[in-house]
Design an enzyme around this catalytic site. Structure first.
Site, PDB file in Angstrom:
ATOM      1  N   HIS A 195      -3.593  -5.192   0.111  1.00 55.15           N
ATOM      2  CA  HIS A 195      -3.136  -5.703   1.401  1.00 55.15           C
ATOM      3  C   HIS A 195      -3.177  -7.232   1.409  1.00 55.15           C
ATOM      4  CE1 HIS A 195      -2.878  -1.929   3.742  1.00 55.15           C
ATOM      5  NE2 HIS A 195      -3.779  -1.506   2.865  1.00 55.15           N
ATOM      6  N   GLU A 209      -1.712  -9.224   3.299  1.00 57.00           N
ATOM      7  CA  GLU A 209      -1.669  -9.791   4.658  1.00 57.00           C
ATOM      8  C   GLU A 209      -3.045 -10.214   5.160  1.00 57.00           C
ATOM      9  OE1 GLU A 209      -1.905  -5.229   5.410  1.00 57.00           O
ATOM     10  OE2 GLU A 209      -1.149  -6.623   3.891  1.00 57.00           O
ATOM     11  N   CYS A 230       0.834  -1.207   0.000  1.00 58.47           N
ATOM     12  CA  CYS A 230       0.000   0.000   0.000  1.00 58.47           C
ATOM     13  C   CYS A 230       0.870   1.259   0.000  1.00 58.47           C
ATOM     14  CB  CYS A 230      -0.972  -0.028   1.180  1.00 58.47           C
ATOM     15  SG  CYS A 230      -2.363   1.121   0.968  1.00 58.47           S
TER      16      CYS A 230
END
Length: 537
Positions: free
Chosen positions: A507, A509, A381
């Site tokens: 993102h 994650e 990001c």
């Protein structure tokens, strides 16, 4: 009809209700049950999207674009099941809905009250998880029993117990049993008081999970059983795990918590299939190698601010039977010229997302170090945006290049506000959120990692790479390896000729799990390991 398990917390906050709930979800899934999980937060924010990481930790984003509590990350990582907008709601959202209905005239001129209107709205949100094929809905009640803002939620779950029948509802209370080192004693009184508070409301726990730093003796368990009105076999010990949080499902399963639940609900299911989980824990406890990853953060001192980032890095290590040592470096201090030695020791460098100006120049310096020294780099990001700025300044010669988030008057706005964000006024829930598709460039490192040409990833941002500069970037060796299907948005960049330099606007994650590490984290940690092993040889 689904059964309901309500998980409350007592004595102190930060006991780990989220991890306990997620672990319980993993055990129940291993026994063939279909579950849904929801986190209820009593604060008045409509969602955590505008809250500071100092207040709340990270904001977790779902596929359908909800900005939610970080506990949903635990739910997804442990259970392997996606969450949604239904999986997290706050007191703020409940009041918002009730007041909207009142303005609309839905209550036919009646006086709107906490009971029944607020409690009915809470119950409706919880029952929305009772979908076809769902066996059990696990509900984690945020906060601590005794908090004034949580009373309506406790009243609502008491009512569900009455309405659904006690055979269909189970209350599990997570409490703290302190060890007084000077006296050499474990004290049960705080747990007794916490349960008494619940019983005043009309909720009698069916099981007690006891957080403790030491093992509970049989005498302590019997005392808790007697004074908390819970059977001895329903007093579950949750001592601090030795190696990893992923041991917790095994700890609870060994004490028969899942069997206790199935007996309560009168459900017959096969034995728990936890072998893959046991293998995972064995891999974590017995790694074959180590690797160092530097994370350059604005909130380096806050564990929860980058919770999913850290877990995903660890997942990448598990895929290679490696223990990852994470070095948390403050971006502001790198701006001041500190941490050069740590960067030199790092086998890989990661720059996570964030907002605002603080620490940005430190992140850019760390990225420059990774680029110039062939250190594997992963940007996420804001990490991608900082990589673009660094490349613009130091490779393309665009002096003063910056994002318009920081400098609206920059001569080279290489990162700028997305067109659809130009007229947005409200801060909450208005970013580019949730899952969006992305097309990968053949032969790129991203395509190699994913083993695919089309992917879907979760986003949370307002700024994007300025398309006007794309030709200049590509001419100097920046590879735009991931684009939106309409080719208008840059989603992934790579650096030609670098061992592993990848940055993404989304993102990743939020989609990594210990049993299924995210492809990019797996590839990033693999590149860091390769660099370390090459240096040794």
């Amino acid at each position: 009809m689904a059964k309901y398990i309500f998980i409350t917390g007592g004595v102190v906050s930060s006991l780990g209700k989220g991890l306990t709930s997620a672990s319980l979800g993993r055990i129940l899934i291993s026994r063939g049950l279909h579950i849904r999980m929801v986190k209820v937060d009593p604060y008045l924010n409509v969602d955590p999207g505008t809250m500071s990481p100092y207040q709340h930790g990270e904001v977790y984003v779902t596929d359908d674009g909800a900005e939610t509590d970080l506990d949903l990350g635990h739910y997804e990582r442990f259970t392997g099941q996606p969450t949604s907008k239904k999986s997290n709601f706050t007191a703020g959202r409940i009041y918002w809905e009730v007041l909207r209905k009142e303005r609309h005239g839905d209550y036919l001129g009646g006086t709107v009250q906490m009971i029944p209107h607020i409690t009915d709205e809470i119950k409706a949100h919880l029952r929305a998880l009772d979908e076809k094929g769902v066996d059990i809905v696990l509900v984690e009640i945020g906060g601590t029993v005794g908090d004034i803002e949580g009373l309506t939620f406790l009243e609502a779950i008491r009512q569900i117990g009455l309405e659904e029948g006690r055979d269909n509802v189970m209350y599990i209370h997570l409490t703290y049993v302190p060890y007084i080192k000077a006296a050499g004693e474990v004290k049960t009184k705080p747990s007794q008081q916490s349960v008494a508070k619940l019983r005043e409301i009309g909720i009698v726990p069916d099981a007690l999970i006891c957080r403790s730093e030491v093992k509970l003796t049989d005498d302590v368990r019997k005392k808790l059983s007697l004074f908390c009105n819970v059977p001895v076999d329903a007093v579950i010990e949750e001592k601090d795990v030795q190696h990893t949080i992923y041991e917790l499902p095994l700890v609870l399963a060994e004490q028969g918590l899942d069997e206790l639940i199935l007996v309560h609900f009168r459900m017959a299911k096969p034995s728990a299939k936890l072998q893959p989980w046991r293998k995972l824990v064995d891999t974590i406890i017995n790694p074959t190698r180590t690797v160092k990853i530097a994370v350059i953060g604005k909130y380096s001192e806050l564990q929860d601010a980058y919770k999913s980032i850290f877990e995903s890095i660890y997942h990448g290590g598990y895929a290679h039977q490696a223990k990852v040592e994470i070095m948390k470096l403050a971006a502001e201090e790198i701006e001041e010229g500190k941490h050069l030695d740590e960067l030199k020791q790092a086998d890989g460098i990661l720059v996570p997302g964030g907002f605002g100006t603080r620490g940005v120049e430190g992140k850019i310096k760390a990225i420059q170090f990774a680029r110039e020294n062939n250190v594997p780099f992963f940007g996420i990001c804001l990490g991608l945006q900082c990589a673009v700025i660094e490349f613009s300044r130091n490779v393309c010669g665009l002096n003063g290049a910056q994002t318009t988030e920081i400098d609206k008057a920059t001569p080279h706005p290489v990162v700028c506000l997305m067109e659809e964000q130009q007229l947005v006024v409200d801060m909450g829930g208005t970013m580019r959120l949730g899952a969006w598709p992305c097309a990968l460039k053949k032969g790129s490192k991203a395509a190699e990692a994913y083993a695919a040409e089309k992917i879907s990833e979760r986003h949370r941002h307002r700024y994007e790479v300025n398309n006007k500069y794309r030709p200049a970037f590509e001419e100097k060796g920046l590879v735009l390896s991931g684009l939106s299907p309409d080719q208008k948005l840059v989603e992934i960049i790579e650096l030609a000729g670098h061992p592993w330099f990848v940055a993404v606007q989304f993102h990743p994650e939020f989609k990594s799990q210990p049993l299924v590490p995210h492809p990019l984290f797996k590839a990033f940690v693999g590149a860091a390991i390769a660099r370390k092993e090459k240096a040794k040889s």
